[in-house]
Write a protein that holds these residues in place. Structure first.
Motif, PDB file in Angstrom:
ATOM      1  N   THR A 279       0.840  -1.202   0.000  1.00 15.36           N
ATOM      2  CA  THR A 279       0.000   0.000   0.000  1.00 15.36           C
ATOM      3  C   THR A 279       0.875   1.252   0.000  1.00 15.36           C
ATOM      4  N   SER A 339      -8.236   4.425  -0.641  1.00 12.98           N
ATOM      5  CA  SER A 339      -7.294   3.766   0.258  1.00 12.98           C
ATOM      6  C   SER A 339      -6.038   4.586   0.474  1.00 12.98           C
ATOM      7  N   LEU A 346      -4.255  -1.818   2.597  1.00 11.64           N
ATOM      8  CA  LEU A 346      -5.315  -2.064   1.627  1.00 11.64           C
ATOM      9  C   LEU A 346      -6.430  -2.929   2.202  1.00 11.64           C
TER      10      LEU A 346
END
Length: 451
Positions: A279, A339, A346
Motif C-alpha cells: 500500500t 485507500s 489495503l
C-alpha cells in the motif's frame, strides 16, 4: 524573478570558489557562493517543479545555460556542472524521453569529474536494463568510470564507495542474465559497505544487494538490507542527493525498497504486513508519478500477485469465482483512490472483496502498463515493460483457464505471455509458481524487470 533564473543569475555573479572535494558536493546553501550550492538550488527547483510526462524544455534550457556558463570556470565548477547534467537527464527521463536522457548521461561523462561519472554510468546501465538490453557482465565499465574511481583527488574511503556502486550494478546485471554465481562475486565485493550504509549515496547498491539475497532465498539478510534502505531514505533529505539520475535517484530507490520488502513479506506468508508495505509503495508511486504511470501498473501487479499467493496459502477455493463484472471496475478504482487516505493498508477497503479483486487488479495493471492487445500480430521486439506485462498476462491467464467460459481466452493470453517472455533467470512457469524460498520471483520497480 523566476527562482531558477535567480539561481542562474547568482551563479554567473559568484566569485571563483576555493577548491572543493567531490564528496563535499552537498555544501550548505544558505548564504553560500559556491557553484555547487547554486547548482543544487537550481536542481531542486527544476526537479521539484517537474510533473511526470510534462515537457521539461524550459527547465532544461536554463540548466544548460547554467552548465555552459560554469564550464571552464576553475576548480569547484566541474562538480556544479555534473549536478546540472545529471538533473537534465532525470528531467528527460521523467518526461518519457529515455534516449535523450541516455545521450545527456553520455555527455556528462565527457565533462564531469570523478563521482559524477560513476553516477552517470550507473544511470545509463539502469536505463539499459529497463529497456531489456542484454549487457555482458564480463565487459569492464566505461574507461572513464575506471579512471574516476582511481582519481588521485578522491580519498580511499570514497573510492571504496564508488567501487561498491559499480559492483552492485554489475551484480544486478549478472542476476538479470541468470548468472547467479557471477552476481555473488560482484556483491561479495561490496557487501561490507552495504552493511554499513550511511551518507555515501550507497542506498542504491544496498537495494540491489538486498534483491540478490531475496532471489537466492536469504530472507533474513535481505530484510536487513531493505530495512536499512528504507530507514536511511526516511531520515535523509532525498532532494540533497545529487549523485544519481533517472531511475536510480533516491525516490526510485525508496519506492523499490518498499515494494521489494512487501514482496518478501508475502513470500514469507506475512500477508497483513505485505499489504501494508505494498500500500505504501502504491501511494509513493502515485504521488511521485501520477495514477496512470507504468510504475503504478508494476506495483498493482505485485499487489495482485500477493493477493493470489495469499489465497493459495489459505487454501481458498474462492479464487475460482467468475471474473468481477464490469460495473465493479469503477468501484475498485474508487476504492484504490480512497485507500490512499488511510494508513492501515489495503485490507480494510480492497481485500474485503476477496479473490474477485485479483481480476480487476491485473486488468488495471495491464491498462496502466499500456499492454498491447493479445490479438495484435506478433510481439514487438521493443515493447516497454516486457517482463511485467508478460508476468501479469501469465498470472491473469491462469485465473481465466480455471473458468470454463473464459478458458479459450486464457489459452490465448497464456500463449501470448509465453511468446513475449524473455527473462534469462526464470522461465515463465517458474515465475508464476512460487514453490518455496529458494528461487522466488522479485520485481524491481526501478528498472521494471523480473529478477
Amino acid at each position: 524573478m523566476n527562482p531558477i533564473r535567480s539561481a542562474l543569475a547568482r551563479a554567473l555573479l559568484s566569485p571563483k570558489p576555493r577548491p572543493l572535494r567531490a564528496c563535499h558536493y552537498a555544501a550548505a546553501t544558505a548564504g553560500a557562493t559556491q557553484p555547487e550550492s547554486v547548482a543544487a538550488e537550481m536542481v531542486r527547483y527544476a526537479l521539484g517543479g517537474a510533473r511526470p510526462g510534462s515537457a521539461p524544455d524550459e527547465a532544461i534550457r536554463i540548466l544548460e545555460q547554467g552548465a555552459s556558463n560554469l564550464q571552464g570556470g576553475g576548480e569547484g565548477c566541474a562538480e556544479a556542472v555534473g549536478m546540472l547534467m545529471l538533473a537534465m537527464s532525470t528531467l528527460l527521463y521523467r518526461s518519457g524521453r529515455r534516449q535523450e536522457a541516455m545521450e545527456k548521461l553520455k555527455a556528462t561523462n565527457q565533462v564531469a569529474p570523478a563521482a559524477f561519472r560513476v553516477a552517470a554510468w550507473e544511470a545509463t546501465m539502469g536505463l539499459c536494463m529497463e529497456v531489456g538490453q542484454v549487457i555482458n557482465t564480463s565487459m569492464s565499465p566505461d574507461d572513464l568510470v575506471d579512471l574516476s574511481i582511481k582519481d588521485d583527488n578522491i580519498k580511499w574511503s570514497d573510492q571504496g564507495h564508488l567501487k561498491c556502486r559499480v559492483n552492485a550494478i554489475r551484480g544486478l546485471i549478472a542476476l538479470l542474465n541468470g548468472e547467479t554465481e557471477s552476481a555473488q562475486l560482484f556483491f561479495d565485493g561490496c557487501k561490507d559497505l552495504c552493511a554499513g550504509v550511511g551518507n555515501k549515496q550507497t542506498e542504491n547498491a544496498v537495494l540491489s544487494y538486498g534483491e540478490y539475497l531475496h532471489c537466492v532465498g536469504d530472507f533474513p539478510l535481505a530484510t536487513q538490507m531493505y530495512e536499512r534502505v528504507m530507514e536511511a531514505l526516511t531520515t535523509e533529505d532525498m532532494s540533497g542527493n545529487f549523485l544519481a539520475a533517472c531511475n536510480m535517484v533516491p525516490e526510485e530507490v525508496s519506492l523499490g525498497a518498499t515494494c521489494s520488502y512487501g514482496q518478501l513479506l508475502s513470500h514469507s506468508g506475512k500477508f497483513s504486513e505485505a499489504e501494508d508495505y505494498l500500500t505504501r509503495a502504491l501511494k509513493k508511486a502515485e504521488d511521485q508519478f501520477g495514477a496512470n504511470h507504468p510504475k503504478v501498473g508494476i506495483i498493482l501487479t505485485c499487489v495482485a500477485r500477493m493477493y493470489k499467493l495469499k489465497a493459495k496459502a489459505e487454501g481458498s477455493s474462492s479464487i475460482m469465482v467468475q471474473e468481477v463484472s464490469k460495473y465493479f471496475i469503477p468501484v475498485l478504482l474508487a476504492l484504490l483512490s480512497i485507500s490512499r487516505n488511510y494508513n492501515n493498508g489495503l485490507a480494510p477497503l480492497i481485500f474485503s472483496f476477496n479473490d474477485e479483486t485479483i481480476h480487476g487488479l491485473y486488468r488495471k495493471a495491464l491498462e496502466v502498463l499500456r499492454a498491447p492487445s493479445i490479438n495484435s500480430e506478433g510481439v514487438s521486439k521493443q515493447m516497454d515493460w516486457r517482463d511485467i506485462i508478460s508476468l501479469a498476462r501469465g498470472e491473469y491467464a491462469e485465473l481465466l483457464l480455471i473458468q470454463s467460459n473464459r478458458k479459450a481466452e486464457g489459452e490465448r493470453m497464456k500463449e501470448w505471455a509465453e511468446h513475449a517472455w524473455r527473462n534469462s533467470r526464470l522461465t515463465l512457469a517458474q515465475a508464476l509458481e512460487f514453490s518455496g524460498p529458494s528461487k522466488p520471483t522479485v520485481v524491481d520497480t526501478r528498472i521494471g524487470r523480473v529478477m
